[in-house]
Design an enzyme around this catalytic site. Structure first.
Site: not given
Ligand code: LLP
Length: 398
Positions: A221, A253, A255-256, A296, A322-323, A351
């Protein structure tokens, strides 16, 4: 990085994704500084980007992985991850998938619902030899200031076990000797207000203490600056949470935060059309590769290479699908590109490719890694035309 991207585009077909290893290293060092002095097992959320060559960079620095599916699990294994260090997340986990993960020697799982915990019990009753370490995901009823589609911490969301139900869940686990190792919380993605994260972290610690649990998982997050520049104050977050995290073994965990800013989606301008409202810059890319702007209304930074002069005009960067919603950069003031100019869309490492599709029958793009040594490594070839026919019986022969 941008000069190297331009050089790469001389020999690689657009559109493509590329990533900067030194930026990944930098973000890893910021994450490590955050956890310094804590008993921590940081992890990478593969849903942000599951390319095994990128996973190798994380593994080399001792970072574990959070997987959602058997596909991500296989990608982590392909990168050389030890299954004992993998965490399985997911809203719905079928009994077949659960058996498969147990056979693979999965280390940890975040249990998303009471029903899921009952399924783990039924696996135990079947005599499955070794269950993964069980964490219970709580839903703390905390609102996150982010896009509604990626907020997960309220009762209206489908994730986790409400605090009102937790005592019953823990009693069930005790009754049937299901050992719960810890609690997990993840209230959403792209969160830039440290106070919201502080609240969630405090709550998971408080609940874990109540049940005598020593492990917590803080989820992901952490927000990154997109075009509007809002950024999470990580130093302040560390300052306010450090003391109460100290007694725990802490998993996460992310990600981004780890890969978002390291990635670029590179497209070439095909036509510049002057319409009644604004200049429409139409490229050879699109929402099939980078869905975030249309899904988004996300606003990514971007660079135009060799623009048509330095005067700024109103323009919108579109894809070739085509959108009318096939937007890459919403209306903005910038120097107009020329036909054939390159545009690099920033913050596309998370993502981006992982949400790409074959929509309109286009192939998935190639991916490239700029190594710290300064060399480009191809980490995924562009698919051939018609790749989306592979799983159609007889599809390639029609
Ligand atoms: N842990 C869980 C349980 C999650 O559901 C997620 C992301 C993460 C960790 C990693 O979150 P991060 O650190 O990346 O914020 N497609 C969307 C984001 C969806 C996130 C889904 N879950 C976007 O492009 O913004």
């Amino acid at each position: 990085m941008l000069a190297q991207v331009e050089a790469l585009a001389l020999k690689v077909t657009t559109p493509f994704y590329c990533y900067d290893e030194s930026k990944i290293d930098f973000q890893l060092s910021r994450m490590k500084a955050f956890f310094e002095g804590l008993d921590a097992f940081p992890g990478f959320a593969m849903k942000a980007n599951a390319n095994p060559h990128l996973m190798k960079l994380f593994l080399a620095q001792g970072v574990g992985m959070d997987v959602i599916s058997s596909g991500e699990f296989l990608s982590a294994r392909c990168a050389g991850a030890d299954p004992a260090n993998l965490i399985w997340n997911g809203n719905i986990k079928s009994l077949d998938e659960m058996r498969w993960m147990c056979r693979q020697g999965l280390g940890w799982v975040n249990v998303d619902s009471f029903q899921e915990l009952r399924r783990w019990k039924s696996l135990m009753d079947e005599g499955v030899e070794r269950l993964p370490g069980l964490f219970v995901r709580i839903n703390p009823e905390i609102a996150a200031d982010t896009h509604p589609s990626i907020a997960t911490g309220l009762g209206v969301h489908k994730f986790g076990i409400g605090l009102y139900e937790l005592a019953e869940v823990m009693a069930f686990a005790r009754l049937y000797d299901l050992s719960i190792k810890g609690l997990h919380v993840h209230i959403g993605s792209q969160i830039c207000d440290f106070k919201t994260l502080e609240k969630a972290y405090a709550m998971v610690c408080e609940e874990a203490t109540k049940y005598g649990l020593k492990h917590i998982n803080l989820g992901g997050g952490w927000g990154i600056p997109y075009a509007e520049g809002r950024e999470l104050d990580l130093l302040e977050l560390r300052r306010v949470v450090r003391d109460f995290l100290k007694p725990f073994t802490v998993f996460c965990e992310l990600g981004r935060f780890l890969i978002g800013e390291a990635g670029y989606y590179v497209v070439r301008v095909r036509e510049v059309r002057k319409s009644a409202g604004a200049c429409l810059v139409i490229t050879d890319g699109g929402m099939h590769h980078l869905l975030r702007p249309s899904l988004y209304q996300a606003e990514h930074g971007f660079s135009v290479f060799s623009p048509d002069g330095d005067e700024k005009s109103k323009m919108k960067v579109m894809g070739r699908l085509c959108e009318s919603g096939d937007v890459l950069i919403p209306e903005t003031m910038a120097c107009l590109p020329q036909e054939d100019s390159l545009i690099a869309i920033h913050q596309a490492g998370a993502y981006g490719f992982s949400m790409a599709s074959h929509y309109n029958g286009f192939p998935l793009p190639s991916e490239w890694l700029l190594k710290s040594s300064g060399e480009w490594q191809c980490i995924r070839e562009q698919e051939e035309a018609g790749a989306f026919l592979h799983a159609v019986p007889g599809g390639m022969e029609c």
